[in-house]
Design a protein around this motif. Structure first.
Motif, PDB file in Angstrom:
ATOM      1  N   LYS A 136      35.367  52.728  40.730  1.00 31.44           N
ATOM      2  CA  LYS A 136      36.079  51.452  40.692  1.00 31.44           C
ATOM      3  C   LYS A 136      35.281  50.355  41.389  1.00 31.44           C
ATOM      4  O   LYS A 136      35.167  49.229  40.897  1.00 31.44           O
ATOM      5  N   LYS A 137      34.676  50.696  42.544  1.00 35.00           N
ATOM      6  CA  LYS A 137      33.841  49.731  43.263  1.00 35.00           C
ATOM      7  C   LYS A 137      32.583  49.392  42.464  1.00 35.00           C
ATOM      8  O   LYS A 137      32.119  48.255  42.489  1.00 35.00           O
ATOM      9  N   GLU A 140      33.450  46.956  39.696  1.00 31.23           N
ATOM     10  CA  GLU A 140      33.669  45.637  40.296  1.00 31.23           C
ATOM     11  C   GLU A 140      32.340  44.981  40.668  1.00 31.23           C
ATOM     12  O   GLU A 140      32.136  43.779  40.469  1.00 31.23           O
ATOM     13  N   LYS A 143      30.455  43.331  37.664  1.00 29.51           N
ATOM     14  CA  LYS A 143      31.101  42.256  36.900  1.00 29.51           C
ATOM     15  C   LYS A 143      30.153  41.067  36.756  1.00 29.51           C
ATOM     16  O   LYS A 143      29.550  40.616  37.721  1.00 29.51           O
TER      17      LYS A 143
END
Length: 587
Positions: A136-137, A140, A143
């Motif tokens: 998830k990190k 992110e 992005k």
């Protein structure tokens, strides 16, 4: 200026022969600040923020386990770090769908780490090694960057990956049974028969995995990787253990596999194979075992040429002090030199294999390269010349000192590299001089032989052979396990020592670029692998290469900038023109 401090904790001998010397000599510590402190494991921890890069602690460390790097420019946030004062990787290669992307760089620079991240074998921690890494990190973090879509699909399980690791010897440990059962189990693309033919696996299909040679195991691992239905295929050093024909078969199989919905990423140290195989290149630069950084994506030709030049243009970064150039020499004369030794026609018969070798000669200040398929008798031939094996017909009776480096290296247990060299009859000046400058043996002195990597052990074996007081050098596959720079450094070292020490040398290898770089003449092997081999008499490099490459149905040209051999794409304009002229090797 940003600094990187790396400590090899396994090599560190603090409290076991060292009294925390690095901290005691550190000028920042002596000023009362804690630049170097003891960690919980009783090993040093260096503060990169407080370190001034004076270089005293690396020089004074008794086992050379500290690396301090003063970076020329600030690096971006690490993609992955293995801990405090440990290796870290900056940046990642960019998969291109419909294309094959190659990774080029030294051993220990992070290529395999990058491949493991892209193939979902390793979740990057983004430099934060204090907690558990999170996809998830990672999503992110990327992005707004080119790799965002890739990692988003990866995190959401919308992308399938297939990965071939570097160490293929683990395959028999995790998969039991015969080759056919394994490949049928993973054949998601329903391409088993085609892949068997492409990789020439017909003769091993009913064999047990534990019975396979290194080359056979490598081809099975490649087949198992490409038979899976995947979006991204990642292969770490697929050419290892393969002969030249098998390397080209592998390259052709990968090129056939790729389409607009598939991406292939390959780590490879054979320049000719990497050039022939790849559409794009990433250079991984940095300091081995300390840090690695990934360059922008480049065309294959420009990427390899910049690497050989030692200067990455768009990074304005110099990798080494001087470029690597390939010497383009005119064909030698047919006249025999005066200072030579001859060997007679030789034969050697085994229960299932026979070898015949035509007579020939070696001369001083000359390197003879040996090319041919696996299992064709090259190693047997070298052992006959070395006096290790006795021929069934003919006799080699050289009253000269011979230095022999075997193909397979078995390290002595319980002794360090320094102890291994100690007491041997060696040219110490040569060992501590040019050999160490090219192979960096001194940095391995305190290491146990059985703990060395394949590349490190190879460097030690080559150094030992080249430093012996000898007249003849016989080297069997010296490029195995070495990266591109190390291969070319070894080739340069062999040529240099052969010339100024007036030795004779014979070198067996499967890397065409390496053989081209090191050789003056060639011996080419013909025959049926595993059944019979025929060693032709030594000929000029041009004649030998033409003969060898014609058998493989491939042509080579010279790169105009670096002089390196480049394989022409099959049926390209140049390929057709050179075949019509009979110039398979363009010297």
């Amino acid at each position: 200026m940003k600094r990187i401090a790396v400590i090899d904790k396994e090599a560190c001998i603090n409290s076991h022969g060292c009294t925390f010397l690095c901290a005691n000599v550190c000028p920042i510590n002596r000023m009362g600040k804690d630049c170097i402190v003891l960690g919980e494991d009783k090993k040093p921890v260096i503060s990169e923020e407080l370190c001034i890069g004076c270089g005293i602690c690396p020089k004074r460390c008794p086992v050379s386990c500290i690396i301090i790097i003063n970076l020329e420019k600030e690096l971006k946030q690490p993609i992955h770090s293995f801990g405090q004062n440990a290796f870290r990787l900056h940046g990642l290669p960019l998969p291109r769908f419909g294309k094959i992307v190659g990774l080029i760089g030294q051993n220990g620079i992070g290529k395999s780490t990058a491949l493991k991240i892209l193939s979902s074998q390793l979740i990057p921690n983004l430099g934060d090694y204090s907690g558990e890494a999170s996809m998830k990190k990672v999503i992110e973090f990327f992005k707004g960057k080119e790799l965002f879509d890739f990692f988003e699909k990866l995190g959401n399980k919308k992308m399938k990956l297939s990965y071939k690791p570097q160490q293929i010897d683990s395959l028999p440990k995790i998969a039991d049974g015969n080759v056919r059962a394994l490949l049928e189990k993973v054949d998601e693309r329903h391409a088993l028969n085609e892949t068997i033919k492409d990789l020439e696996l017909e003769e091993v299909m009913e064999s047990n995995l534990k019975e396979l040679s290194g080359g056979e195991l490598q081809r099975v691992a490649i087949a198992a990787t490409i038979l899976k239905q995947a979006d991204v295929y990642a292969l770490d050093e697929p050419a290892s253990y393969l002969d030249v024909r098998q390397r080209l078969n592998m390259a052709n199989a990968l090129q056939k596999l790729v389409d607009e919905k598939k991406s292939i990423i390959v780590i490879e140290h054979d320049l000719a194979v990497l050039d022939y195989l790849s559409d794009f290149i990433h250079i991984i630069f940095g300091t081995p075992t300390a840090y690695g950084a990934v360059s922008n994506i480049k065309s294959t030709r420009n990427g390899i040429n910049e690497y050989l030049e030692g200067f990455i243009k768009d990074e304005n970064l110099r990798l080494r002090s001087k470029p690597i150039r390939f010497e383009v020499r005119p064909p030698g004369t047919a006249k025999k030199p005066r200072d030579l030794i001859e060997y007679p026609a030789l034969e050697k018969s085994f229960e299932r294999f026979s070898l015949k070798a035509e007579q020939g000669y070696l001369s001083r200040k000359e390197v003879i390269g040996v090319l041919g398929p696996n299992a064709i008798g090259k190693t047997t031939f070298v052992k006959l010349l070395a006096g290790i094996d006795k021929p069934s017909l003919g006799e080699v009776d050289w009253k000269m000192k011979i230095a022999f480096k075997p193909q397979y290296l078995v390290p002595e247990k319980g002794i360090t590299v320094e102890e291994f060299f100690s007491g041997k009859k060696l040219d110490i000046e040569l060992l501590h001089g040019e050999v160490d400058r090219k192979l960096h043996i001194k940095s391995l002195n305190e290491r146990l032989l059985e703990e060395l990597s394949g590349g490190e052990l190879q460097r030690v074996a080559i150094a030992f052979a080249l430093s012996q007081e000898s007249d003849i050098l016989l080297l069997d596959e010296p490029s195995a396990y070495l990266d591109i720079e190390q291969r070319l450094a070894v080739a340069d070292l062999i040529k240099s020592i052969t010339n100024y020490k007036e030795k004779m040398a014979l070198v067996v290898d499967h890397d065409v670029v390496f053989i081209d770089f090191v050789s003056d003449r060639l011996i080419v092997f013909e025959g049926i692998p595993g059944i019979k081999g025929h060693a032709l008499a030594p000929v000029s490099k041009e004649e030998g290469m033409n003969h060898f490459l014609k058998e493989l149905n491939i042509t080579f040209r010279r790169d105009p900038e670096t002089g390196r051999p480049r394989a022409n794409k099959l049926n390209s304009v140049l390929d057709r023109e050179q075949k019509q002229e009979g110039k398979y090797y363009y010297s």
